[in-house]
Design a protein around this motif. Sequence first.
Motif, short mmCIF file in Angstrom:
data_model
loop_
_atom_site.label_atom_id
_atom_site.label_comp_id
_atom_site.label_asym_id
_atom_site.label_seq_id
_atom_site.Cartn_x
_atom_site.Cartn_y
_atom_site.Cartn_z
N GLY A 341 0.57 -1.22 -0.15
CA GLY A 341 -0.06 0.06 -0.28
C GLY A 341 0.89 1.29 -0.03
O GLY A 341 2.28 1.40 -0.05
N ALA A 342 -0.33 2.46 -0.22
CA ALA A 342 0.80 3.55 -0.23
C ALA A 342 0.20 5.16 0.50
O ALA A 342 -1.41 5.25 -0.12
N ARG A 343 0.71 5.71 0.83
CA ARG A 343 -0.12 6.99 1.31
C ARG A 343 0.57 7.89 1.13
O ARG A 343 1.78 8.54 1.37
N ILE A 344 0.19 9.54 1.25
CA ILE A 344 1.02 10.70 1.32
C ILE A 344 0.50 10.97 2.25
O ILE A 344 -0.79 11.58 1.62
N GLU A 345 1.17 12.12 2.85
CA GLU A 345 0.16 12.50 3.94
C GLU A 345 0.91 14.34 4.35
O GLU A 345 2.41 14.31 4.80
N ASP A 346 0.16 15.11 3.84
CA ASP A 346 0.96 16.42 4.39
C ASP A 346 -0.14 17.35 5.45
O ASP A 346 -1.71 16.98 4.77
N ILE A 347 0.32 17.81 6.14
CA ILE A 347 -0.46 18.86 7.61
C ILE A 347 -0.67 20.43 6.65
O ILE A 347 0.23 21.04 6.02
N VAL A 348 -1.63 20.25 5.68
CA VAL A 348 -2.01 22.45 5.36
C VAL A 348 -3.10 22.93 6.07
O VAL A 348 -3.75 22.09 6.66
N VAL A 349 -2.88 24.64 5.79
CA VAL A 349 -3.54 25.55 6.28
C VAL A 349 -4.79 26.18 5.77
O VAL A 349 -3.49 26.71 4.57
N CYS A 350 -5.68 26.32 5.35
CA CYS A 350 -6.54 27.06 4.74
C CYS A 350 -5.60 28.26 5.19
O CYS A 350 -6.07 29.13 5.89
N THR A 351 -5.59 29.57 4.10
CA THR A 351 -5.13 31.05 3.64
C THR A 351 -5.81 31.84 3.62
O THR A 351 -7.17 31.25 2.49
N ALA A 352 -5.77 32.96 3.64
CA ALA A 352 -6.51 34.02 2.94
C ALA A 352 -6.46 33.93 1.27
O ALA A 352 -7.86 33.94 -0.08
N GLY A 353 -5.42 33.62 0.89
CA GLY A 353 -5.48 33.51 -0.97
C GLY A 353 -4.55 32.48 -1.27
O GLY A 353 -4.55 31.89 -2.40
N GLY A 354 -5.42 30.62 -0.08
CA GLY A 354 -5.10 29.75 -1.17
C GLY A 354 -5.43 28.43 0.25
O GLY A 354 -5.73 28.34 1.53
N VAL A 355 -3.57 28.45 0.46
CA VAL A 355 -3.75 27.09 0.80
C VAL A 355 -1.58 27.81 0.97
O VAL A 355 -0.59 27.77 0.14
N GLU A 356 -1.26 26.69 2.55
CA GLU A 356 -0.39 26.41 1.91
C GLU A 356 -0.05 25.28 3.88
O GLU A 356 -0.61 24.37 4.11
N ARG A 357 1.19 24.80 2.58
CA ARG A 357 1.79 23.30 3.35
C ARG A 357 2.82 23.36 4.10
O ARG A 357 3.46 23.90 4.28
N LEU A 358 2.06 22.91 5.43
CA LEU A 358 3.37 22.55 6.48
C LEU A 358 4.65 21.51 6.52
O LEU A 358 5.68 21.61 7.43
N ASN A 359 3.89 20.78 5.45
CA ASN A 359 5.40 19.80 6.12
C ASN A 359 5.98 20.12 3.97
O ASN A 359 4.80 19.98 2.83
N ILE A 360 6.69 20.28 4.02
CA ILE A 360 7.34 20.56 2.68
C ILE A 360 8.50 19.46 2.42
O ILE A 360 8.86 19.71 0.54
N ILE A 361 8.88 18.22 2.55
CA ILE A 361 9.53 17.87 2.14
C ILE A 361 8.55 17.04 1.12
O ILE A 361 7.77 16.72 0.74
N ASP A 362 9.58 16.65 0.40
CA ASP A 362 9.40 16.12 -1.27
C ASP A 362 8.18 14.88 -1.16
O ASP A 362 8.21 13.99 -0.24
N THR A 363 7.60 14.97 -2.06
CA THR A 363 6.51 14.56 -1.57
C THR A 363 6.51 13.12 -3.41
O THR A 363 5.56 11.95 -3.46
N ASP A 364 7.38 13.43 -3.91
CA ASP A 364 7.89 11.66 -4.73
C ASP A 364 8.27 10.72 -3.85
O ASP A 364 8.46 11.02 -2.99
N LEU A 365 7.90 10.19 -4.37
CA LEU A 365 8.78 8.14 -4.51
C LEU A 365 9.99 7.87 -3.97
O LEU A 365 10.75 8.19 -4.43
N VAL A 366 10.35 7.06 -2.82
CA VAL A 366 11.82 7.25 -2.19
C VAL A 366 12.17 6.65 -2.37
O VAL A 366 11.74 5.47 -1.32
N VAL A 367 13.20 6.05 -3.34
CA VAL A 367 14.32 4.47 -3.46
C VAL A 367 15.39 4.83 -2.62
O VAL A 367 16.25 5.56 -2.48
N VAL A 368 15.40 3.72 -0.86
CA VAL A 368 16.05 3.58 -0.41
C VAL A 368 17.29 2.32 -0.57
O VAL A 368 16.83 1.63 -0.70
#
Length: 368
Positions: A341-368
Amino acid sequence: MVHEQRLAAAQRAMSEAGLDALLIPPSADLRYLTGYDAHALERLTLLVLPAQGAATLVVPRLERPAAEAQAAGVAFADHADGSDPYPLVRAALGGAGGAFGGARAVGLGNRMWAEQVLALRAALPEAEQRLAGAVLAGLRLRKSPEEVAALRRAGQAIDAVHARMGEWLRAGRTEDEVAADIAVAMREAGHATVDFTIVAAGPNGASPHHGTSDRVIGRGEPVVVDIGGRMPDGYCSDSTRTYCVGEPPAEFREYYAVLHEAQRAAVAAVRPGVTAEAVDAAARDVIAAAGYGPAFLHRTGHGIGLDGHEDPYIVAGNTAPLEPGMAFSVEPGIYLAGRHGARIEDIVVCTAGGVERLNIIDTDLVVV
């Protein structure tokens, strides 16, 4: 002055809701209103906040020093071990000498222990019991700039842990071993508590709330890592990234690309006036169009603040419009039972102008 202002706002809100008092046990609500991070014990700790007049914090005598050091805007009434604390509640409502203070409807903390609910029913038989959340959720729903800043710090702290995942995540280690390293790193990054460390490899990744186990991580396996905790100020972090230990299966790469698109679409949909269910639909529609609709097992998100899960909930049926200051997760997932399975989760806040991501690390798949 922050807590005095919050107490006053709660009094105005309860008057509008037809409540005569709020009775709040140890909880995020208590911390929000007074600053007191109280332990939930069998001994009664209870904020008694009448619609008019002074607030009183009823506390066990041995907890009073801690309460006085943290709580603001309240008077204190303590009870000794072996004594009945509930007359103190009546007195705080204006019932000197045991006479009842006239409250006809009281709001109880939503997560109050049942034994306390029943004891208060016996102590205040004249009062209808309702949920305090109907009043307090509205106050806590829109975060102040200071609260957003606290959530931003929490997001940065958990991002720093995800950035180190390659140090711990590798074939031959167990989920439990990786989770133990993550917990240490979370405290090093500034967390006061570690609330959860989900490390779900291979088929375990198909269970959204798997937790961890002694299962050994295999080469080529996707691993869902969902981690969060509380910062010293009480505000929560929560972030999920999905990794792969070595080259992933082709099927996984295919649906991870769908998930990535869905999560980005949901984040982009956030702005004032858009309903919570429309954000859920923005993610769900992408996943369904690719044929994975039944594999998206849960809502798209939950609010976050002093509680890890609070209003607003980003789910079908929630027609409430978003407003500036609302903070919540955006976390679609795809789960194939018995495989991965897979999940991608960011915390965001609604702003007067739209949205701000509070988690800014990349959401691309990371192969380790």
